[in-house]
Design a protein around this motif. Structure first.
Motif, mmCIF file in Angstrom:
data_model
loop_
_atom_site.group_PDB
_atom_site.id
_atom_site.type_symbol
_atom_site.label_atom_id
_atom_site.label_comp_id
_atom_site.label_asym_id
_atom_site.label_seq_id
_atom_site.Cartn_x
_atom_site.Cartn_y
_atom_site.Cartn_z
ATOM 1 N N ASN A 145 3.541 -22.385 14.794
ATOM 2 C CA ASN A 145 3.542 -20.769 14.641
ATOM 3 C C ASN A 145 3.007 -19.850 15.601
ATOM 4 O OD1 ASN A 145 4.265 -21.696 11.907
ATOM 5 N ND2 ASN A 145 2.040 -21.595 11.127
ATOM 6 N N PHE A 146 2.171 -20.536 16.528
ATOM 7 C CA PHE A 146 1.872 -19.998 17.706
ATOM 8 C C PHE A 146 3.015 -19.569 18.457
ATOM 9 C CE2 PHE A 146 0.082 -19.527 22.212
ATOM 10 C CZ PHE A 146 -0.847 -18.556 21.759
ATOM 11 N N ILE A 147 3.813 -20.421 19.002
ATOM 12 C CA ILE A 147 5.068 -20.229 19.997
ATOM 13 C C ILE A 147 5.869 -19.240 19.518
ATOM 14 C CG2 ILE A 147 6.792 -21.326 21.119
ATOM 15 C CD1 ILE A 147 5.169 -23.805 21.127
ATOM 16 N N THR A 148 6.090 -19.318 17.993
ATOM 17 C CA THR A 148 6.968 -18.426 17.360
ATOM 18 C C THR A 148 6.409 -17.065 17.390
ATOM 19 O OG1 THR A 148 7.561 -20.131 15.585
ATOM 20 C CG2 THR A 148 8.280 -17.790 15.231
ATOM 21 N N CYS A 149 5.300 -16.881 17.161
ATOM 22 C CA CYS A 149 4.411 -15.600 17.307
ATOM 23 C C CYS A 149 4.585 -15.050 18.620
ATOM 24 C CB CYS A 149 2.952 -15.744 16.750
ATOM 25 S SG CYS A 149 2.869 -15.819 14.940
ATOM 26 N N VAL A 150 4.264 -15.668 19.668
ATOM 27 C CA VAL A 150 4.439 -15.282 21.168
ATOM 28 C C VAL A 150 5.921 -14.635 21.393
ATOM 29 C CG1 VAL A 150 4.467 -16.110 23.519
ATOM 30 C CG2 VAL A 150 2.782 -16.746 21.691
ATOM 31 N N LEU A 151 6.925 -15.461 20.889
ATOM 32 C CA LEU A 151 8.150 -15.034 21.142
ATOM 33 C C LEU A 151 8.464 -13.924 20.464
ATOM 34 C CD1 LEU A 151 10.167 -18.518 21.151
ATOM 35 C CD2 LEU A 151 9.223 -17.057 23.059
ATOM 36 N N VAL A 152 8.104 -13.605 18.937
ATOM 37 C CA VAL A 152 8.411 -12.334 18.363
ATOM 38 C C VAL A 152 7.500 -11.244 18.970
ATOM 39 C CG1 VAL A 152 8.185 -11.443 16.148
ATOM 40 C CG2 VAL A 152 8.991 -13.544 16.320
ATOM 41 N N LEU A 182 14.358 -14.359 12.663
ATOM 42 C CA LEU A 182 15.017 -15.434 12.370
ATOM 43 C C LEU A 182 15.484 -16.301 13.199
ATOM 44 C CD1 LEU A 182 16.947 -14.526 8.977
ATOM 45 C CD2 LEU A 182 14.643 -15.567 9.215
ATOM 46 N N CYS A 183 16.283 -15.696 14.213
ATOM 47 C CA CYS A 183 16.600 -16.579 15.366
ATOM 48 C C CYS A 183 15.504 -17.117 16.200
ATOM 49 C CB CYS A 183 17.669 -15.636 16.467
ATOM 50 S SG CYS A 183 19.243 -15.198 15.467
ATOM 51 N N LEU A 184 14.832 -16.238 16.509
ATOM 52 C CA LEU A 184 13.663 -16.892 17.433
ATOM 53 C C LEU A 184 12.974 -18.229 16.490
ATOM 54 C CD1 LEU A 184 11.992 -13.719 18.755
ATOM 55 C CD2 LEU A 184 13.431 -15.278 20.015
ATOM 56 N N GLU A 185 12.477 -17.890 15.309
ATOM 57 C CA GLU A 185 11.912 -19.138 14.584
ATOM 58 C C GLU A 185 12.925 -20.241 14.464
ATOM 59 O OE1 GLU A 185 9.812 -19.755 10.229
ATOM 60 O OE2 GLU A 185 10.683 -17.902 10.616
ATOM 61 N N TYR A 186 14.260 -20.213 14.433
ATOM 62 C CA TYR A 186 15.044 -20.912 14.404
ATOM 63 C C TYR A 186 15.333 -21.943 15.882
ATOM 64 C CZ TYR A 186 19.499 -23.590 14.074
ATOM 65 O OH TYR A 186 20.274 -24.974 13.920
ATOM 66 N N GLY A 187 15.169 -20.897 16.854
ATOM 67 C CA GLY A 187 15.274 -21.510 18.240
ATOM 68 C C GLY A 187 13.825 -22.325 18.452
ATOM 69 N N VAL A 188 12.566 -21.949 17.812
ATOM 70 C CA VAL A 188 11.660 -22.820 18.157
ATOM 71 C C VAL A 188 11.635 -24.170 17.219
ATOM 72 C CG1 VAL A 188 8.898 -22.974 17.736
ATOM 73 C CG2 VAL A 188 9.844 -20.775 18.569
ATOM 74 N N PHE A 189 12.351 -23.725 16.162
ATOM 75 C CA PHE A 189 12.417 -25.016 15.051
ATOM 76 C C PHE A 189 13.426 -25.863 15.737
ATOM 77 C CE2 PHE A 189 15.164 -27.136 11.809
ATOM 78 C CZ PHE A 189 14.219 -27.560 11.216
ATOM 79 N N SER A 190 14.322 -25.668 16.528
ATOM 80 C CA SER A 190 15.345 -26.553 17.217
ATOM 81 C C SER A 190 14.955 -27.110 18.572
ATOM 82 C CB SER A 190 16.765 -25.841 17.491
ATOM 83 O OG SER A 190 17.394 -25.308 16.360
ATOM 84 N N ALA A 191 14.002 -26.386 18.976
ATOM 85 C CA ALA A 191 13.120 -26.915 20.220
ATOM 86 C C ALA A 191 12.482 -27.968 19.902
ATOM 87 C CB ALA A 191 12.415 -25.779 21.087
ATOM 88 N N SER A 232 11.985 -1.408 3.391
ATOM 89 C CA SER A 232 11.165 -2.456 4.426
ATOM 90 C C SER A 232 10.462 -3.396 3.334
ATOM 91 C CB SER A 232 10.118 -1.526 5.261
ATOM 92 O OG SER A 232 9.148 -1.094 4.258
ATOM 93 N N ALA A 233 9.783 -2.995 2.275
ATOM 94 C CA ALA A 233 9.409 -3.887 1.160
ATOM 95 C C ALA A 233 10.419 -4.860 0.731
ATOM 96 C CB ALA A 233 8.824 -3.226 -0.075
ATOM 97 N N VAL A 234 11.522 -4.579 0.454
ATOM 98 C CA VAL A 234 12.469 -5.589 0.271
ATOM 99 C C VAL A 234 12.780 -6.693 1.065
ATOM 100 C CG1 VAL A 234 15.050 -5.834 -0.612
ATOM 101 C CG2 VAL A 234 13.665 -3.889 -1.648
ATOM 102 N N GLY A 235 13.035 -6.238 2.272
ATOM 103 C CA GLY A 235 13.319 -6.770 3.549
ATOM 104 C C GLY A 235 12.099 -7.872 3.813
ATOM 105 N N PHE A 236 10.681 -7.603 3.581
ATOM 106 C CA PHE A 236 9.505 -8.419 3.521
ATOM 107 C C PHE A 236 9.608 -9.213 2.396
ATOM 108 C CE2 PHE A 236 4.838 -8.768 3.254
ATOM 109 C CZ PHE A 236 4.614 -9.215 4.428
ATOM 110 N N GLY A 237 9.993 -9.006 1.334
ATOM 111 C CA GLY A 237 9.735 -9.878 0.298
ATOM 112 C C GLY A 237 10.854 -10.959 0.534
ATOM 113 N N LEU A 238 12.123 -10.542 0.664
ATOM 114 C CA LEU A 238 13.314 -11.536 0.991
ATOM 115 C C LEU A 238 13.041 -12.690 2.263
ATOM 116 C CD1 LEU A 238 16.398 -9.102 0.266
ATOM 117 C CD2 LEU A 238 15.341 -10.873 -1.173
ATOM 118 N N MET A 239 12.197 -12.060 3.056
ATOM 119 C CA MET A 239 12.009 -12.864 4.227
ATOM 120 C C MET A 239 11.121 -14.039 4.099
ATOM 121 S SD MET A 239 13.983 -12.078 6.919
ATOM 122 C CE MET A 239 13.164 -12.760 8.215
#
Length: 330
Positions: free
Chosen positions: A50-57, A25-34, A184-191
């Motif tokens: 999406n591409f930049i976020t994926c690279v960082l993740v 989430l922090c990486l995605e938020y960081g790209v969003f803020s950038a 893990s399925a719960v986390g995947f769904g909530l995310m």
């Protein structure tokens, strides 16, 4: 191991797993803020976003696994997947798409009678439509292609590294495989965030995590996720690009065929899943038999050495007796 030691293992593994999602989430938020800081419209350049976020993740999860590997505790599992297992995974992936198609159809019917559900389904449709908020003519063609490529291939890799590789991998250390599959399925769904998303994302998370456990290879969930994204979003988005000049009727016909075929694959997916279970059991039996053979092989030289020592001792005793006997005769 005491109760408190077991409890600490569970708590620590759960914290590590949650930390994985926090990093995601922090990486995605960081790209969003950038993007906001540099004045880049995220809706227009969604492919780049999406591409930049994926690279960082990808980098974060890769180095995390590398760090764990140096400590002799790798979280990724990359066993060899045979052609028969790949074929089974393709069938399961198409069946999973059929389940989501059926699920959305049922939700769509419910939305006719419940206004909150109707609002949720509309929100979902806007979220999966690349051009719902920005006209296609405003978006650069290269970004549209980048969006399709990232969604079809890069997103499956990075999300599986996150949710099945690290998240499930850490949970498995403290909770065992099947409880970790559910968590893990719960986390995947909530995310996924949106209410309509959560329902089918949870079930898909169960299927994907189960296949990961049954094959013991991160390749399996990547295959499932890739098939789902290609036929569910990638190709339909590609066909809507003006440069290909497909009519809306052609796109609708293609999606109708994909949906019908995927629904047909649903019962076949159950059979394919059962096949993966059989293959895993056979591998476990073979591994157990192999370990028993190795243990017997290791013990055999020791037994021979013991027999040799006994034989040598008996020879010495016979020699002594012979010498005593000869002396008595003399």
């Amino acid at each position: 191991m005491s109760f408190w030691q077991k409890a600490w293992i569970k708590i620590s593994t759960l914290l590590k797993a949650v930390l994985t999602l926090a990093v995601f989430l922090c990486l995605e938020y960081g790209v969003f803020s950038a993007f906001i800081y540099f004045g880049i419209d995220r809706q227009i350049y969604k492919g780049l976003y999406n591409f930049i976020t994926c690279v960082l993740v990808f980098a974060a999860m890769f180095f995390y696994n590398l760090f764990c590997s140096k400590r002799k505790e790798p979280v990724f599992r990359l066993s060899k997947v045979g052609p028969d297992q790949v074929a089974a995974l393709i069938v399961i992936g198409l069946g999973m798409l059929g389940f989501v198609t059926t699920y959305l159809g049922v939700v769509d019917l419910i939305s006719e009678y419940l206004n909150p559900v109707n609002e949720a389904i509309e929100e979902y449709r806007d979220s999966v439509d690349r051009f719902s908020e920005v006209p296609q003519i405003v978006i650069p063609l290269w970004d549209s292609f980048l969006y399709v490529f990232t969604l079809s291939f890069f997103v499956p890799v990075t999300e599986e590294m996150t949710f099945r590789g690290v998240f499930f991998g850490e949970l498995r250390k403290g909770f065992g495989p099947w409880i970790s599959v559910i968590l893990s399925a719960v986390g995947f769904g909530l995310m996924h965030g949106i209410s309509v998303h959560i329902g089918y994302a949870f079930v898909c998370g169960l299927i994907i995590a189960s296949c990961y456990y049954l094959t013991d290879s991160l390749v399996a969930p990547v295959i499932l996720h890739t098939i789902f994204n290609i036929f569910g979003s990638g190709i339909p988005t590609l066909m809507t690009l003006d440069c290909f000049k497909f009519t809306q009727a052609t796109v609708n016909s293609f999606m109708f065929v994909v949906n019908m075929v995927s629904i047909i694959f649903m019962p076949l997916a159950v059979v394919a899943m059962a096949y993966l279970v059989i293959v895993k059991r056979k591998k476990e039996i073979a591994a157990k038999a192999s370990s028993e053979i190795v243990s017997v092989t290791v013990q055999t030289p020791e037994e021979h050495s013991e027999d040799k020592e006994v034989t040598d001792e008996s020879v010495e005793v016979e020699n002594i007796q012979t010498e005593d006997g000869s002396e008595a005769d003399s």
